[in-house]
Design a protein around this motif. Structure first.
Motif, PDB file in Angstrom:
ATOM      1  N   LEU A   1       0.828  -1.205   0.000  1.00  0.00           N
ATOM      2  CA  LEU A   1       0.000   0.000   0.000  1.00  0.00           C
ATOM      3  C   LEU A   1       0.864   1.256   0.000  1.00  0.00           C
ATOM      4  O   LEU A   1       0.550   2.246  -0.666  1.00  0.00           O
ATOM      5  N   GLU A   2       1.957   1.236   0.773  1.00  0.00           N
ATOM      6  CA  GLU A   2       2.894   2.368   0.790  1.00  0.00           C
ATOM      7  C   GLU A   2       3.475   2.609  -0.603  1.00  0.00           C
ATOM      8  O   GLU A   2       3.592   3.757  -1.056  1.00  0.00           O
ATOM      9  N   LEU A   3       3.819   1.516  -1.274  1.00  0.00           N
ATOM     10  CA  LEU A   3       4.427   1.628  -2.604  1.00  0.00           C
ATOM     11  C   LEU A   3       3.421   2.208  -3.601  1.00  0.00           C
ATOM     12  O   LEU A   3       3.772   3.050  -4.438  1.00  0.00           O
ATOM     13  N   ALA A   4       2.157   1.793  -3.511  1.00  0.00           N
ATOM     14  CA  ALA A   4       1.129   2.336  -4.406  1.00  0.00           C
ATOM     15  C   ALA A   4       0.943   3.827  -4.156  1.00  0.00           C
ATOM     16  O   ALA A   4       0.838   4.627  -5.093  1.00  0.00           O
ATOM     17  N   LEU A   5       0.916   4.229  -2.881  1.00  0.00           N
ATOM     18  CA  LEU A   5       0.753   5.646  -2.547  1.00  0.00           C
ATOM     19  C   LEU A   5       1.949   6.462  -3.033  1.00  0.00           C
ATOM     20  O   LEU A   5       1.800   7.604  -3.463  1.00  0.00           O
TER      21      LEU A   5
ATOM     22  N   TRP B   1      -0.288   0.243 -10.687  1.00  0.00           N
ATOM     23  CA  TRP B   1      -1.174  -0.139  -9.587  1.00  0.00           C
ATOM     24  C   TRP B   1      -1.733  -1.548  -9.795  1.00  0.00           C
ATOM     25  O   TRP B   1      -1.855  -2.316  -8.826  1.00  0.00           O
ATOM     26  N   ALA B   2      -2.071  -1.888 -11.035  1.00  0.00           N
ATOM     27  CA  ALA B   2      -2.579  -3.229 -11.298  1.00  0.00           C
ATOM     28  C   ALA B   2      -1.502  -4.280 -11.006  1.00  0.00           C
ATOM     29  O   ALA B   2      -1.785  -5.336 -10.417  1.00  0.00           O
ATOM     30  N   LEU B   3      -0.247  -3.973 -11.378  1.00  0.00           N
ATOM     31  CA  LEU B   3       0.856  -4.899 -11.119  1.00  0.00           C
ATOM     32  C   LEU B   3       1.090  -5.062  -9.615  1.00  0.00           C
ATOM     33  O   LEU B   3       1.305  -6.184  -9.131  1.00  0.00           O
ATOM     34  N   LEU B   4       1.044  -3.944  -8.872  1.00  0.00           N
ATOM     35  CA  LEU B   4       1.229  -4.022  -7.419  1.00  0.00           C
ATOM     36  C   LEU B   4       0.110  -4.839  -6.776  1.00  0.00           C
ATOM     37  O   LEU B   4       0.358  -5.623  -5.837  1.00  0.00           O
ATOM     38  N   ALA B   5      -1.123  -4.662  -7.252  1.00  0.00           N
ATOM     39  CA  ALA B   5      -2.244  -5.445  -6.719  1.00  0.00           C
ATOM     40  C   ALA B   5      -2.049  -6.932  -7.005  1.00  0.00           C
ATOM     41  O   ALA B   5      -2.309  -7.796  -6.153  1.00  0.00           O
ATOM     42  N   LEU B   6      -1.551  -7.259  -8.209  1.00  0.00           N
ATOM     43  CA  LEU B   6      -1.295  -8.655  -8.565  1.00  0.00           C
ATOM     44  C   LEU B   6      -0.215  -9.249  -7.665  1.00  0.00           C
ATOM     45  O   LEU B   6      -0.353 -10.367  -7.153  1.00  0.00           O
TER      46      LEU B   6
ATOM     47  N   LEU C   1      -6.862  -9.604  -5.832  1.00  0.00           N
ATOM     48  CA  LEU C   1      -6.766 -10.049  -7.225  1.00  0.00           C
ATOM     49  C   LEU C   1      -7.912  -9.448  -8.047  1.00  0.00           C
ATOM     50  O   LEU C   1      -7.724  -9.066  -9.207  1.00  0.00           O
ATOM     51  N   GLY C   2      -9.090  -9.337  -7.443  1.00  0.00           N
ATOM     52  CA  GLY C   2     -10.216  -8.701  -8.117  1.00  0.00           C
ATOM     53  C   GLY C   2      -9.922  -7.247  -8.447  1.00  0.00           C
ATOM     54  O   GLY C   2     -10.305  -6.746  -9.511  1.00  0.00           O
ATOM     55  N   VAL C   3      -9.210  -6.555  -7.537  1.00  0.00           N
ATOM     56  CA  VAL C   3      -8.815  -5.166  -7.803  1.00  0.00           C
ATOM     57  C   VAL C   3      -7.872  -5.109  -9.002  1.00  0.00           C
ATOM     58  O   VAL C   3      -7.990  -4.237  -9.869  1.00  0.00           O
ATOM     59  N   ALA C   4      -6.912  -6.053  -9.071  1.00  0.00           N
ATOM     60  CA  ALA C   4      -5.974  -6.092 -10.198  1.00  0.00           C
ATOM     61  C   ALA C   4      -6.709  -6.304 -11.517  1.00  0.00           C
ATOM     62  O   ALA C   4      -6.415  -5.644 -12.525  1.00  0.00           O
ATOM     63  N   VAL C   5      -7.695  -7.224 -11.508  1.00  0.00           N
ATOM     64  CA  VAL C   5      -8.481  -7.482 -12.725  1.00  0.00           C
ATOM     65  C   VAL C   5      -9.292  -6.253 -13.101  1.00  0.00           C
ATOM     66  O   VAL C   5      -9.438  -5.916 -14.289  1.00  0.00           O
ATOM     67  N   TYR C   6      -9.825  -5.570 -12.097  1.00  0.00           N
ATOM     68  CA  TYR C   6     -10.620  -4.355 -12.342  1.00  0.00           C
ATOM     69  C   TYR C   6      -9.778  -3.251 -12.974  1.00  0.00           C
ATOM     70  O   TYR C   6     -10.229  -2.521 -13.861  1.00  0.00           O
ATOM     71  N   LEU C   7      -8.506  -3.129 -12.528  1.00  0.00           N
ATOM     72  CA  LEU C   7      -7.637  -2.058 -13.011  1.00  0.00           C
ATOM     73  C   LEU C   7      -7.040  -2.354 -14.387  1.00  0.00           C
ATOM     74  O   LEU C   7      -6.773  -1.426 -15.157  1.00  0.00           O
ATOM     75  N   ALA C   8      -6.809  -3.621 -14.684  1.00  0.00           N
ATOM     76  CA  ALA C   8      -6.054  -3.997 -15.879  1.00  0.00           C
ATOM     77  C   ALA C   8      -6.557  -3.365 -17.172  1.00  0.00           C
ATOM     78  O   ALA C   8      -5.749  -2.889 -17.990  1.00  0.00           O
TER      79      ALA C   8
END
Length: 658
Positions: free
Chosen positions: A404-408, A434-439, A468-475
């Motif tokens: 989360l820190e890295l995404a921010l 962000w999608a990669l970080l979520a994955l 993983l759902g967040v990563a799919v949503y962002l992709a």
């Protein structure tokens, strides 16, 4: 880490001291003639209590040493070495790892000069140094003194501006009509600030709960609770001390925000300048990446061990003071886990419009969430049996926070990219990161990457599936035409849609609306088409501006009114990379008497906003007729219904006066 703390406190101090009128130094300059060609220029300096001023002989790679130098362009004399100094003190600095030399209470400097040009009647010297207490400040730019060599008084030079600058300064003041409409916003603005304070308090509270669930804090609960339950025979006294311990934790974290309140007494543009400063955003990016590394276990963040030892030994004093130092010891020992969360809170608060009050609200919320478990379990020790045991799950929480820190961190890099017009971190690149970080976070929670600590629990797998759902949503956001729109989730965080790797045309306006980036051009067009104007004070790094554009302006009813009924003039107050033409650059005297150099479009629009509307927050919308009659009270960040009603009321008012 110690140097990073010093650098950010110095930056805050620099902004503070360069704007405030209450300086910690008073300088009394005099001149003494030694011979026909030699003079002693004397600076007698009074230093406020608790402050210290660094010497000319302070080490170069520590706090800034003092310098005395001729004013730019002066000639006909030379300085004879460094100035002689009155008595100094020396003390070892743990931050810099060496002895520092400084003055306390008062200082006297005598600078000898040799004059080659006997026709000289006056010379001007600049005094530059650093003064410190909890944070460090440089001398104000006004510490420039004109010394008379013919027996006249020494004069501190006063900045003046030429007639062209005066004329251009006057042009910033709009000839607004019906200004009474501007004052009706006060109560609404108070309500919005109260709402922001509550929101940041809740965010800080959540941050405190997350910090509580880290390996640095959670295991300390049994130890602390047993101290209060065993030390006192009377339950009432034990309970009171535990509550006092919790109160001191909240107080300590609240006090950490105290230095930032100096900013709230200054020019209203200060906080905006801080939050949109390119190098400060890069600094926050580096710091948050550094913090993320500590959460990933690459290294451990700790404050100097001497701080812990001193606080721990002081906690044995007993009584109220001893409990305070116990709370301070907790804050210091747990820094390796709380520091990154506090760093995110600091960065987020300074990057918003609320400034120091928002930071204090967040810090108090953080401290309260951290203190509550200690106070509650000390009063009800049997409840501890229901707590989960320390184990690998604590490390899972810590690593998850690292992602989360890295995404921010990339949000702050995006701010710098937008303000600097570098065009590196485009919207699709940002979403892809962000999608990669979520994955990667999901893979970690599933146990596929990272160190393994026991079995992967079902709860951890469920959280991993959500991520993983967040990563799919962002992709799909990396595609030119994504299968669905991610703007709701990412509004305010991702770069605007027109900041894209795909060709968007020449229109650099939100949602492809027609807009002007210059107020004179926009007003001229409004007169031609006989439409009212919206002054849209915005910023490249403004989170709430993006939320308004992508969530409110994009609504069909609102979009239709904006495109058909108004001329939009978008003024980016943080556009400090685009320089004004030379003939349009000028010096501006602010209400506090300080000089501001208007060199960029951002300087001009920020000054225009504060000069006319006495506010420096964004987004800030003003509805005007082409002849500058105020049509409605200004509007800021709000909901769709309120904004739509505001637009319609402004249009109706324009039709009435037309």
């Amino acid at each position: 880490m110690k140097k990073l703390i010093t650098l950010i406190l110095f930056f805050i101090g620099f902004v503070t001291f360069s704007q405030t009128d209450d300086a910690p130094l008073e300088v009394n300059p005099t001149v003494k003639k030694v011979s026909d060609t030699e003079y002693d220029l004397i600076f007698e300096i009074s230093i406020a209590e608790d402050w210290h001023l660094y010497s000319q002989y302070n080490p170069e790679d520590a706090s800034l040493p003092m310098t005395i130098s001729p004013a730019e362009g002066e000639a006909g004399y030379t300085l004879v070495g460094k100035a002689t100094e009155s008595e100094t003190e020396t003390e070892f600095s743990e931050i810099w790892g060496k002895d520092e030399i400084f003055f306390v209470d008062e200082a006297t400097l005598i600078q000898r000069i040799t004059v080659q040009d006997t026709t000289l009647t006056k010379i001007t010297l600049n005094l530059d140094a650093q003064v410190c207490k909890e944070y460090c400040l440089p001398f104000d730019e006004d510490f420039t003194f004109a010394f008379s060599l013919k027996g006249g008084e020494v004069v501190q030079t006063v900045t003046e501006i030429d007639d062209r600058s005066k004329s251009l300064s006057e042009s910033l003041k709009l000839d607004l009509k019906n200004e009474v409409m501007l004052k009706s916003e006060a109560s609404e603005e108070t309500d919005k600030k109260d709402s922001s304070l509550l929101n940041i308090f809740l965010l800080g509270f959540v941050g405190g709960l997350l910090a509580f669930l880290t390996p640095c804090v959670f295991p300390m609960i049994p130890l602390t609770v047993s101290f209060f339950t065993k030390k006192n025979e009377k339950k009432v006294q034990s309970s009171g001390n535990a509550i006092l311990y919790g109160f001191f934790i909240v107080l300590i974290y609240g006090l950490l925000s105290l230095p930032f309140h100096f900013l709230d007494t200054l020019d209203p543009e200060i906080l905006n300048n801080i939050s949109t400063n390119i190098w400060l955003n890069i600094f926050f990016f580096v710091v948050l990446v550094f913090f993320a590394g500590s959460f990933f276990g690459l290294y451990e963040l700790t404050l100097p061990s001497s701080w812990t030892n001193k606080a721990d030994s002081a906690s044995g004093i007993g009584g109220v003071l001893g409990i305070f130092f116990m709370a301070l010891t907790l804050a210091i020992v747990s820094f390796s886990c709380t520091g990154p969360i506090l760093g995110s809170l600091l960065a987020g608060s300074l990057s918003s419009d609320g400034g120091a009050m928002l930071l204090t609200s967040g810090m108090v919320g953080f401290g309260l969430a951290l203190a509550l478990p200690f106070a509650v379990f000390a009063n009800f020790p049997k409840w501890m049996a229901k707590l989960p045991r320390s184990g690998s799950w604590l490390n899972t929480v810590k690593v998850t926070l690292g992602f989360l820190e890295l995404a921010l961190a990339f949000k702050f890099l995006s701010n710098a990219d937008l303000v600097g017009h570098w065009n590196i971190l485009k919207r699709e690149v940002f979403i892809g990161i962000w999608a990669l970080l979520a994955l990667l976070m999901a893979l970690y929670l599933f146990g596929f990457i990272g160190k393994k600590y026991g079995k992967v629990s079902m709860f951890r797998v469920l959280i991993g599936l959500m991520i993983l759902g967040v990563a799919v949503y962002l992709a799909p956001g990396v595609l030119q035409k994504p299968t669905w729109d991610q703007s709701k989730l990412l509004s305010g965080f991702a770069p605007p849609k027109f900041h894209s790797i795909y060709k968007q045309g020449d229109n650099q306006c939100p949602l492809n609306l027609e807009c002007f980036k210059d107020i004179d051009e926009g007003l001229a067009h409004a007169r031609e088409v006989n439409k009212p104007v919206i002054l849209d004070f915005t910023g490249w790094a403004c989170v709430n501006c993006r939320k308004m554009e992508e969530n409110i302006w994009s609504q069909p009813d609102v979009y239709k009114i904006l495109s058909n009924e108004f001329v939009i003039i978008s003024l980016y107050v943080d556009d400090h990379q685009r320089m004004l033409p030379k003939e349009e650059q000028f010096d501006y005297i602010k209400p506090n008497g300080k000089l501001k150099r208007i060199r960029t479009y951002g300087d001009k629009w920020a000054t225009l906003q504060t000069a006319n509307f006495k506010i420096a927050s964004q987004p800030f919308y003003v509805a005007l007729s082409p002849d500058l009659e105020v049509l409605n009270s200004p509007e800021q960040y709000t909901d769709k219904e309120t904004y739509e009603k505001w637009l319609k009321t402004s249009v109706d008012r324009f039709k009435e006066i037309k």
